[in-house]
Structures are given as structure tokens and as C-alpha cells.
Design a protein around this motif. Structure first.
Motif, mmCIF file in Angstrom:
data_model
loop_
_atom_site.group_PDB
_atom_site.id
_atom_site.type_symbol
_atom_site.label_atom_id
_atom_site.label_comp_id
_atom_site.label_asym_id
_atom_site.label_seq_id
_atom_site.Cartn_x
_atom_site.Cartn_y
_atom_site.Cartn_z
ATOM 1 N N SER A 179 0.816 -1.218 0.000
ATOM 2 C CA SER A 179 0.000 0.000 0.000
ATOM 3 C C SER A 179 0.845 1.262 0.000
ATOM 4 N N TYR A 180 2.122 1.160 0.428
ATOM 5 C CA TYR A 180 3.006 2.324 0.387
ATOM 6 C C TYR A 180 3.208 2.813 -1.047
ATOM 7 N N ALA A 181 3.058 1.913 -2.031
ATOM 8 C CA ALA A 181 3.226 2.297 -3.433
ATOM 9 C C ALA A 181 1.931 2.810 -4.038
ATOM 10 N N ASN A 182 0.791 2.467 -3.433
ATOM 11 C CA ASN A 182 -0.510 2.911 -3.941
ATOM 12 C C ASN A 182 -1.491 2.858 -2.776
ATOM 13 N N PRO A 183 -1.850 4.002 -2.201
ATOM 14 C CA PRO A 183 -2.680 4.001 -0.990
ATOM 15 C C PRO A 183 -4.180 3.881 -1.246
ATOM 16 N N GLU A 184 -4.600 3.742 -2.501
ATOM 17 C CA GLU A 184 -6.024 3.842 -2.833
ATOM 18 C C GLU A 184 -6.881 2.838 -2.072
ATOM 19 N N HIS A 185 -6.466 1.558 -2.030
ATOM 20 C CA HIS A 185 -7.285 0.548 -1.361
ATOM 21 C C HIS A 185 -7.373 0.802 0.139
ATOM 22 N N GLU A 186 -6.274 1.161 0.765
ATOM 23 C CA GLU A 186 -6.311 1.440 2.205
ATOM 24 C C GLU A 186 -7.182 2.648 2.505
ATOM 25 N N ARG A 187 -7.083 3.675 1.678
ATOM 26 C CA ARG A 187 -7.904 4.869 1.901
ATOM 27 C C ARG A 187 -9.393 4.513 1.847
ATOM 28 N N ARG A 188 -9.752 3.663 0.887
ATOM 29 C CA ARG A 188 -11.173 3.290 0.758
ATOM 30 C C ARG A 188 -11.624 2.497 1.979
ATOM 31 N N ILE A 189 -10.790 1.591 2.465
ATOM 32 C CA ILE A 189 -11.155 0.846 3.674
ATOM 33 C C ILE A 189 -11.305 1.792 4.861
ATOM 34 N N GLY A 190 -10.443 2.803 4.920
ATOM 35 C CA GLY A 190 -10.558 3.792 5.987
ATOM 36 C C GLY A 190 -11.895 4.515 5.946
ATOM 37 N N VAL A 191 -12.357 4.861 4.762
ATOM 38 C CA VAL A 191 -13.664 5.520 4.621
ATOM 39 C C VAL A 191 -14.778 4.606 5.118
ATOM 40 N N LEU A 192 -14.735 3.333 4.702
ATOM 41 C CA LEU A 192 -15.776 2.388 5.120
ATOM 42 C C LEU A 192 -15.745 2.159 6.632
ATOM 43 N N LEU A 193 -14.563 2.090 7.203
ATOM 44 C CA LEU A 193 -14.457 1.909 8.658
ATOM 45 C C LEU A 193 -15.076 3.078 9.404
ATOM 46 N N ARG A 194 -14.793 4.277 8.962
ATOM 47 C CA ARG A 194 -15.314 5.453 9.675
ATOM 48 C C ARG A 194 -16.817 5.592 9.509
ATOM 49 N N GLU A 195 -17.342 5.043 8.421
ATOM 50 C CA GLU A 195 -18.790 5.065 8.238
ATOM 51 C C GLU A 195 -19.482 4.047 9.137
ATOM 52 N N ARG A 196 -18.918 2.842 9.228
ATOM 53 C CA ARG A 196 -19.579 1.735 9.914
ATOM 54 C C ARG A 196 -19.118 1.544 11.354
ATOM 55 N N LEU A 197 -17.919 2.064 11.695
ATOM 56 C CA LEU A 197 -17.421 2.017 13.070
ATOM 57 C C LEU A 197 -16.945 3.416 13.477
#
Length: 716
Positions: A179-197
Motif C-alpha cells: 500500500s506504500y506504493a498505492n494508498p487507494e485501497h487502504e484509503r477506501r477501507i478507511g472511509v468504510l471503517l469510519r462510516e460503519r465504526l
């Protein structure tokens, strides 16, 4: 409690305002205050483990009242604490979940396949901070360059989040492959986490450590999540309490690399303060050591629960980004890794062992005497406090030996019972082992010295440095008591005990500069790197630093560096890489650094860039420390036992001010408000022009002790 006042140590004060610094220890919370004219006052109050913020606020309240300083005159509050460290060491962090790429669930278990104790068949590594049931996989995959091999399956992410929600986790770490080379997937998981938790503390590796190496990156991100809720709750409470007192709402925190940042930054990345308290002490040791004429110093900090050591060579701090916390000893030595939790963030290279004044003395099943790592702490405290503690501690042994005042500590404000110390040590140690009380107490003293040599060797001998080439600068509430024994065990002949040694980490905060850093993975061969791409990457990092500090380029000193290695190597060296330095020069400098570190270089072997780094620092004025105003102590004589070889002596008990420039032979006990310094027989002690106690051992005490006003050319 009373307070001590001294002058000097005026590094970078904000003119026109009073600055206050507070450091939490296992037993006491130390507070230091510096006036605009450079005068410093100190204060010790008991730590409040149930709510550490209470002790900090009470200490500040008391020192302001004692100094007659109105709350409105305080311009800055600085702080270092052990909240993050204790959460890890005691296993009391948040219930944490981990979301990772499918197939990488067990990275935390696999670690680096190192066993720190090769000859201990019963050794067990500390449990991972996230149990396997809370380590969940999601479907996605990137390659090393950040190209998408398998898109993120949001359905798998939502299922993982729902499971973590059902488990009532308090924090979630996210670390995806590459993910250090491309943060897109981690960023999306972060959005989903903040929405649901929404109430969970979310830690993304791209925010915490966007660098290579899966285990170190995962472990660091997990640590950040694990300590996050506790640190955030503590700092929010402290900021609110300070505001209620009318103190500045902006709180500055020491971080592990030796700088200070706004507390709001720490709430987002709490892993950066895991070693913040010890870092403050080392920072002060560098300044004090240089002022005393010693640029090669081993700092030795012994408090109520731990003992810490760090190497200062040619006036420079030793820093590293490879550190392990927990596992009985916290350190960065490649020779001793594998027993703790990897923390790959910039830290001052400090080795720490569980040996302090409050460390509990016990006998194992085989009948061997043990000290620590468990501590009586501030509550219930050593047996001599008579506050509920019945187990003997190192402090109790020191009371029995006569090293500590048998009636009270901290200037008389902490009453103690020598009878309680004798009773606890006699029943639990002396009688079961068939020893006299003196022999048992001195055995404890020698054993804790042996434990502490591990910390010093980890930053000296294990680094190819001879501790005999360094002066030992001792501080902490118990540093002055144990410094001579430790120095003798290591062959060190010079000890420096600075003014305010018992609250020295709080004083060290006053030297700190606002500083933070940013890094990014940039893997490529050095000879194939494009200068404009490097420049763009560095400018992006600089913008991150500027945004985090809220400062302009004109006010900051920005430093660029890079982690380099020979192709095929597994570890890197960090090298300054200024904007005007061409890449050919960087290759030459790396080869020279490699030769200094490992004794050889590889001419013609390709060099790789691994990570780019930027540090931003807001300089303070660096005034030279002035003279300390030491306080005299009413003269008395006390029986002190120094072991079988030296026996018991009727020993003068004096104050720092009773010493002068002429070396005075031991034995001596130097008592002060902040702590006690022991000068055994066959040693001498004197006071240098800056108020430091200089202790000479062995040959140095026998006639080669130099006048403290003279600076040795090898140390100046």
C-alpha cells in the motif's frame, strides 16, 4: 511538596512568558518551570495511575503557587508521558482488530523468525497485540510498484468490518500489501471503517508508516491502533483540565525522536510517543554533558520502574528507526532482536530494562534472587511508604543499606519507614536465603546493577563502542544512587550528576525544539533515479511537514535524507541527501558510511534508494547553561554498608553545595530535594563550575582527577 530552584539551562525560552514542563514517571510526576530570566524551579508530586492527568495538573498548580506565577503568565506547556509505553508493557491497550490482504493474516506471528534467547528452551515470545480471531483478510492485491492486480472487493471489507463490530473492537489497524506504493485501497477501507465504526480508532499504514517491509509496517500500524484510544483519552482529559485551570490549551508533546509536536498530532499518530519520556532525558544529557566538557557520554536514567541508557557520541544523539518495545528489554540492537514488538518510527536509540526503585525483589522457584520487571509503582509503592505495599523493592534495599534517608524522601515531603523496609526485606529475602540483612540488601543492589549493564551494553558494546571511553551522565530519581556501581561494573571512570537530576527528563523538555518528519517509499537504483522525480517527492514530503507543524518554510529548517543500501542487502543506512548534492556524491558518501558501520564497502556494487525522508525543525535560541544554585543540607553521619569488600562506614550526609572544586574522597551521601547521589569509598567527588557533581572512580580517583574547570581536549 517543596520545590528546588536553580538557574541555567535556558535553551530556547519564549521571552516574556513562563514555560512549564511535566514528565510522568512510574512513581513520581516531575514538573519544571523556567522563568523568562532563565531561573528554573522543580517539583515532584506522586503519580496518579488511575488518572495521570490529575498528577500533572496538581504538580503545575503547586509549582505556580510556590513560584508566585499567575496562570496567565504561562506561555507554553510541554509534556512527556508513559501512557503509550505502559499500555504495551502491561498489555492494557485497546481491543484491536487488523484488516490485511488475503494471505497475510499471520505476519504478526511470523515476525522475523528471531529468538533472542538461544539457550532458553522454555522461552516464549510475548503474545501478539491482535489475536488471530481479530486478524481478518480482504480480497485485493497490488504489486510492488502499486499496480492493481486484483481490485478491492468491498463486500469482503464490509464483512470484515461487521465481524469486528460484533466483537466490539475499540481500534482497527489496516495494512495492505504494497500500500506504500498505492494508498487507494487502504484509503477506501478507511472511509468504510469510519462510516460503519465511527467510534473506533482507525490506523492506516499509509498514514503511520508508508514504507517497505510488511512485518515492521504491520507491527507499527498495530501499535499505533493499540495505544490510540488510551493516548487520545488521556490527552483529551489533560487538555481539558489545563484549559479549566486557565493554562494554554495548546499542549506540546515530546516524541520519541527528541522533538516536540502539538498534542493533536499525537492523537492521530500516538505510536510516536512510545519512548517520549526517556527521549527528553537524553536530550537534556546531551546539553548538560557538552556544557560540562564531555561530548562522549552514556546517559543513564533510573527511575521508579525502569532504567534507560543511550549513547551520545561527539555531541550527537544516536537515532534509529528500528526499535523493539516490550519483551523484557526495549532496544534497537540487531544482535538482540526478536523479543518485543517492532516499532519502525524515528526514535532516539535508547535501551530500557525493567529495573527501577520500585522494582519488586523476589525469589524464584529455584531459590534464585530476582529483581523486577514487576514494579510496586506509585500505588501501593515500596514497603517503606507504608501505603499498602508489602513486597520489598530496590528502594527498600537502598533504605536498609543507608543510601537513602531513613525518615523521608523528596525534601521531607514523602515520609518513609526504615523499619518497614527492614521487615519486608528480612521476611522475603534475608531469612529464606540465610543471609544477614546487610548482605541481602547489598545482593539486591548488585543484582540490579547487573540487570542495568544490559541496557548500557546494548547501546555501547553491542555497537562496537567501549563504555570506558565515555563519561556516565546519571539522572532520574535513582540514577545517582546506582551510578557508581554501574560505572565500576563497566570500567567507566567518570560520572556526571547534573543539577535537578531527579527531575531531569522534565528539564530536558525545556531544551526540545518543535520538530516532525515525513517519509515515503521510493524504491529504485540510485544510478537510475531521476533528479526531477526525487525533487518532486521531497517537495511533497516538505509540504506534509509544513502542514503538520502549521509553519512556513521561512521559519523551519528542513532537512532531507534517504535510506540507501547495496542491491541485495536487507537493511539500509540513512544518509543526508541535501537538495544541492548530486547523486554521484551520494554514492560516494554511502560507501564511506557503509565502511564506517560495517568495516567494508562494495565498490562497483549497485546502490538502491529505499526510502526518502524529510525532517522539519523550528529552532529555538540556544543559550548556554548557567550556574546551578545548589542547596546545602544539615550535616549528619549515617551508617552505610558498601558490601563485603568495603564494609560499613559512618558516612557524612551532605548537600550539593557542600562540595567544592577540590575533589573530596568518599564515602559520601549527597542528599537533595530531587534525589540522592552515592559516592562510595575509593571514589572522589567535586562540583564543577556548572553545578554538576563529578565523581571519579579507580585510577581517576587515586590522583589523576582533573580540575573540573579544565576541559579535556578529548571531550571538549
Amino acid at each position: 511538596m517543596g520545590s528546588a530552584v536553580m538557574t541555567g539551562m535556558t535553551s530556547g525560552i519564549e521571552r516574556g512568558g513562563v514555560r512549564v514542563a511535566a514528565d510522568i514517571g512510574g512513581t513520581f510526576t516531575d514538573v519544571a518551570l523556567i522563568h523568562p530570566d532563565g531561573r528554573i524551579a522543580t517539583r515532584k508530586v506522586p503519580s496518579t495511575p488511575a488518572d495521570y492527568a490529575g498528577g500533572v495538573v496538581e504538580g503545575i498548580r503547586q509549582i505556580l503557587a510556590a513560584e508566585g506565577v499567575p496562570v496567565g503568565a504561562v506561555s507554553e506547556v510541554l509534556h512527556a508521558c508513559t501512557v503509550a509505553t505502559n499500555a504495551i508493557l502491561e498489555g492494557k491497550g485497546a481491543k484491536t482488530g487488523l484488516i490485511t490482504t488475503a494471505g497475510f493474516r499471520d505476519v504478526l506471528e511470523l515476525r522475523r523468525i528471531r529468538v533472542p534467547r538461544l539457550y532458553d528452551p522454555l522461552y516464549r515470545k510475548p503474545p501478539v497485540l491482535v489475536p488471530r480471531s481479530l486478524r481478518l483478510e480482504v480480497d485485493e492485491r497490488l504489486d510492488f510498484a502499486g499496480r492493481v492486480l486484483e481490485p478491492l472487493d468491498e463486500g469482503s471489507v464490509i464483512r470484515a468490518i461487521d465481524r469486528l463490530a460484533a466483537e466490539a473492537v475499540q481500534a482497527v489497524a489496516v495494512c495492505l500489501l504494497h500500500s506504500y506504493a498505492n494508498p487507494e485501497h487502504e484509503r477506501r477501507i478507511g472511509v468504510l471503517l469510519r462510516e460503519r465504526l465511527p467510534d473506533a480508532f482507525v490506523s492506516l499504514s499509509v498514514d503511520v508508516l508508508p514504507e517497505m517491509r510488511e512485518y515492521e509496517r504491520t507491527s507499527t500500524t498495530v501499535i499505533n491502533a493499540y495505544v490510540g484510544p488510551a493516548v487520545r483519552a488521556y490527552l483529551e482529559s489533560l487538555v481539558a483540565r489545563l484549559a479549566a485551570e486557565g493554562l494554554p490549551e495548546r499542549l506540546f508533546m515530546m516524541h520519541s525522536a527528541g522533538g516536540i509536536v502539538d498534542a493533536r498530532t499525537v492523537m492521530r499518530r500516538p505510536a510516536q510517543i512510545v519512548e517520549c519520556g526517556p527521549a527528553a532525558g537524553v536530550l537534556g544529557a546531551r546539553h548538560r554533558g557538552a556544557a560540562a566538557g564531555y561530548r562522549d557520554v552514556i546517559s543513564f536514567d533510573m527511575g521508579g520502574t525502569t532504567a534507560k541508557a543511550s549513547l551520545i557520541e561527539n555531541g550527537a544523539l544516536s537515532r534509529t528507526d528500528e526499535y523493539e518495545v516490550g519483551g523484557g528489554i526495549s532496544l534497537s540492537s540487531k544482535l538482540s532482536k526478536g523479543g518485543g514488538y517492532a516499532l519502525k518510527l524515528p526514535v532516539i536509540d535508547i535501551s530500557e530494562v525493567g529495573a527501577g526503585g520500585g522494582s519488586i525483589v523476589w525469589i524464584d522457584k529455584a531459590g534464585a534472587l530476582k529483581v523486577g520487571p514487576h514494579s510496586a509503582g506509585a500505588v501501593p509503592g515500596p514497603a517503606c511508604y507504608e501505603a499498602g505495599g508489602t513486597a520489598p523493592t530496590v528502594t527498600d534495599a537502598n533504605v536498609v543499606l543507608g543510601y537513602l534517608n531513613p525518615r523521608a524522601l523528596a525534601g521531607g515531603s514523602v515520609p518513609i519507614s526504615a523499619a518497614a523496609s527492614r521487615r519486608a526485606l528480612g521476611e522475603s529475602v534475608a531469612e529464606p536465603l540465610g543471609l544477614s540483612l546487610d548482605e541481602a540488601a547489598h545482593g539486591v543492589h548488585e543484582l540490579v546493577t547487573t540487570v542495568m549493564t544490559r541496557a548500557v551494553k546494548s547501546v555501547s558494546t553491542y555497537r562496537g563502542r567501549d563504555p570506558r571511553d565515555f563519561a556516565l551522565l546519571a539522572f532520574g530519581g535513582n540514577g545517582g544512587i546506582h551510578a557508581a556501581s554501574l560505572a565500576r561494573a563497566l570500567g567507566i571512570t567518570r560520572i556526571v550528576v547534573p543539577p535537578g537530576a531527579g527531575v531531569f527528563s522534565a528539564l530536558g523538555l525545556l531544551y526540545a525544539e518543535v520538530e516532525t518528519g515525513a517519509s515515503v517509499a521510493h524504491p529504485r537504483r540510485l544510478d537510475a533515479a531521476e533528479p526531477h522525480a526525487l525533487e518532486a517527492a521531497y517537495e511533497t514530503l516538505e509540504e506534509q511537514v509544513l502542514a503538520e507543524l502549521g509553519e512556513t518554510r521561512q521559519r523551519l529548517v528542513l532537512t532531507r535524507a534517504a535510506d540507501l543500501r547495496y542491491a541485495g542487502q536487507a537493511f539500509e543506512l540513512t544518509l543526508d541527501l541535501d537538495a544541492g548534492r548530486d547523486l554521484a556524491q551520494a554514492a560516494r558518501l554511502f560507501s564511506e558510511a557503509h565502511r564506517r558501520s560495517y568495516g567494508y564497502d562494495l565498490p562497483g556494487n549497485p546502490i538502491e534508494i529505499v526510502t526518502l525522508r524529510v525532517t522539519g525543525r523550528l529552532p529555538r535560541d540556544a543559550s548556554a547553561p548557567g550556574h546551578g544554585r545548589a542547596v546545602a543540607t544539615p550535616r549528619e553521619t549515617r551508617r552505610v554498608y558498601f558490601g563485603r569488600d568495603l564494609g560499613a562506614h559512618d558516612t557524612p550526609v551532605i548537600g550539593r553545595a557542600d562540595l567544592g572544586p577540590v575533589p573530596r574522597p568518599g564515602p559520601l551521601v549527597v542528599e537533595e530535594y530531587e534525589g540522592t547521589t552515592l559516592v562510595p569509598p575509593r571514589c572522589t567527588a567535586c562540583l564543577d563550575p556548572d553545578g554538576n557533581i563529578l565523581i571519579a572512580l579507580g585510577a581517576a580517583a587515586a590522583g589523576t582527577a582533573r580540575n573540573p574547570a579544565q576541559r579535556s581536549p578529548t571531550h571538549a
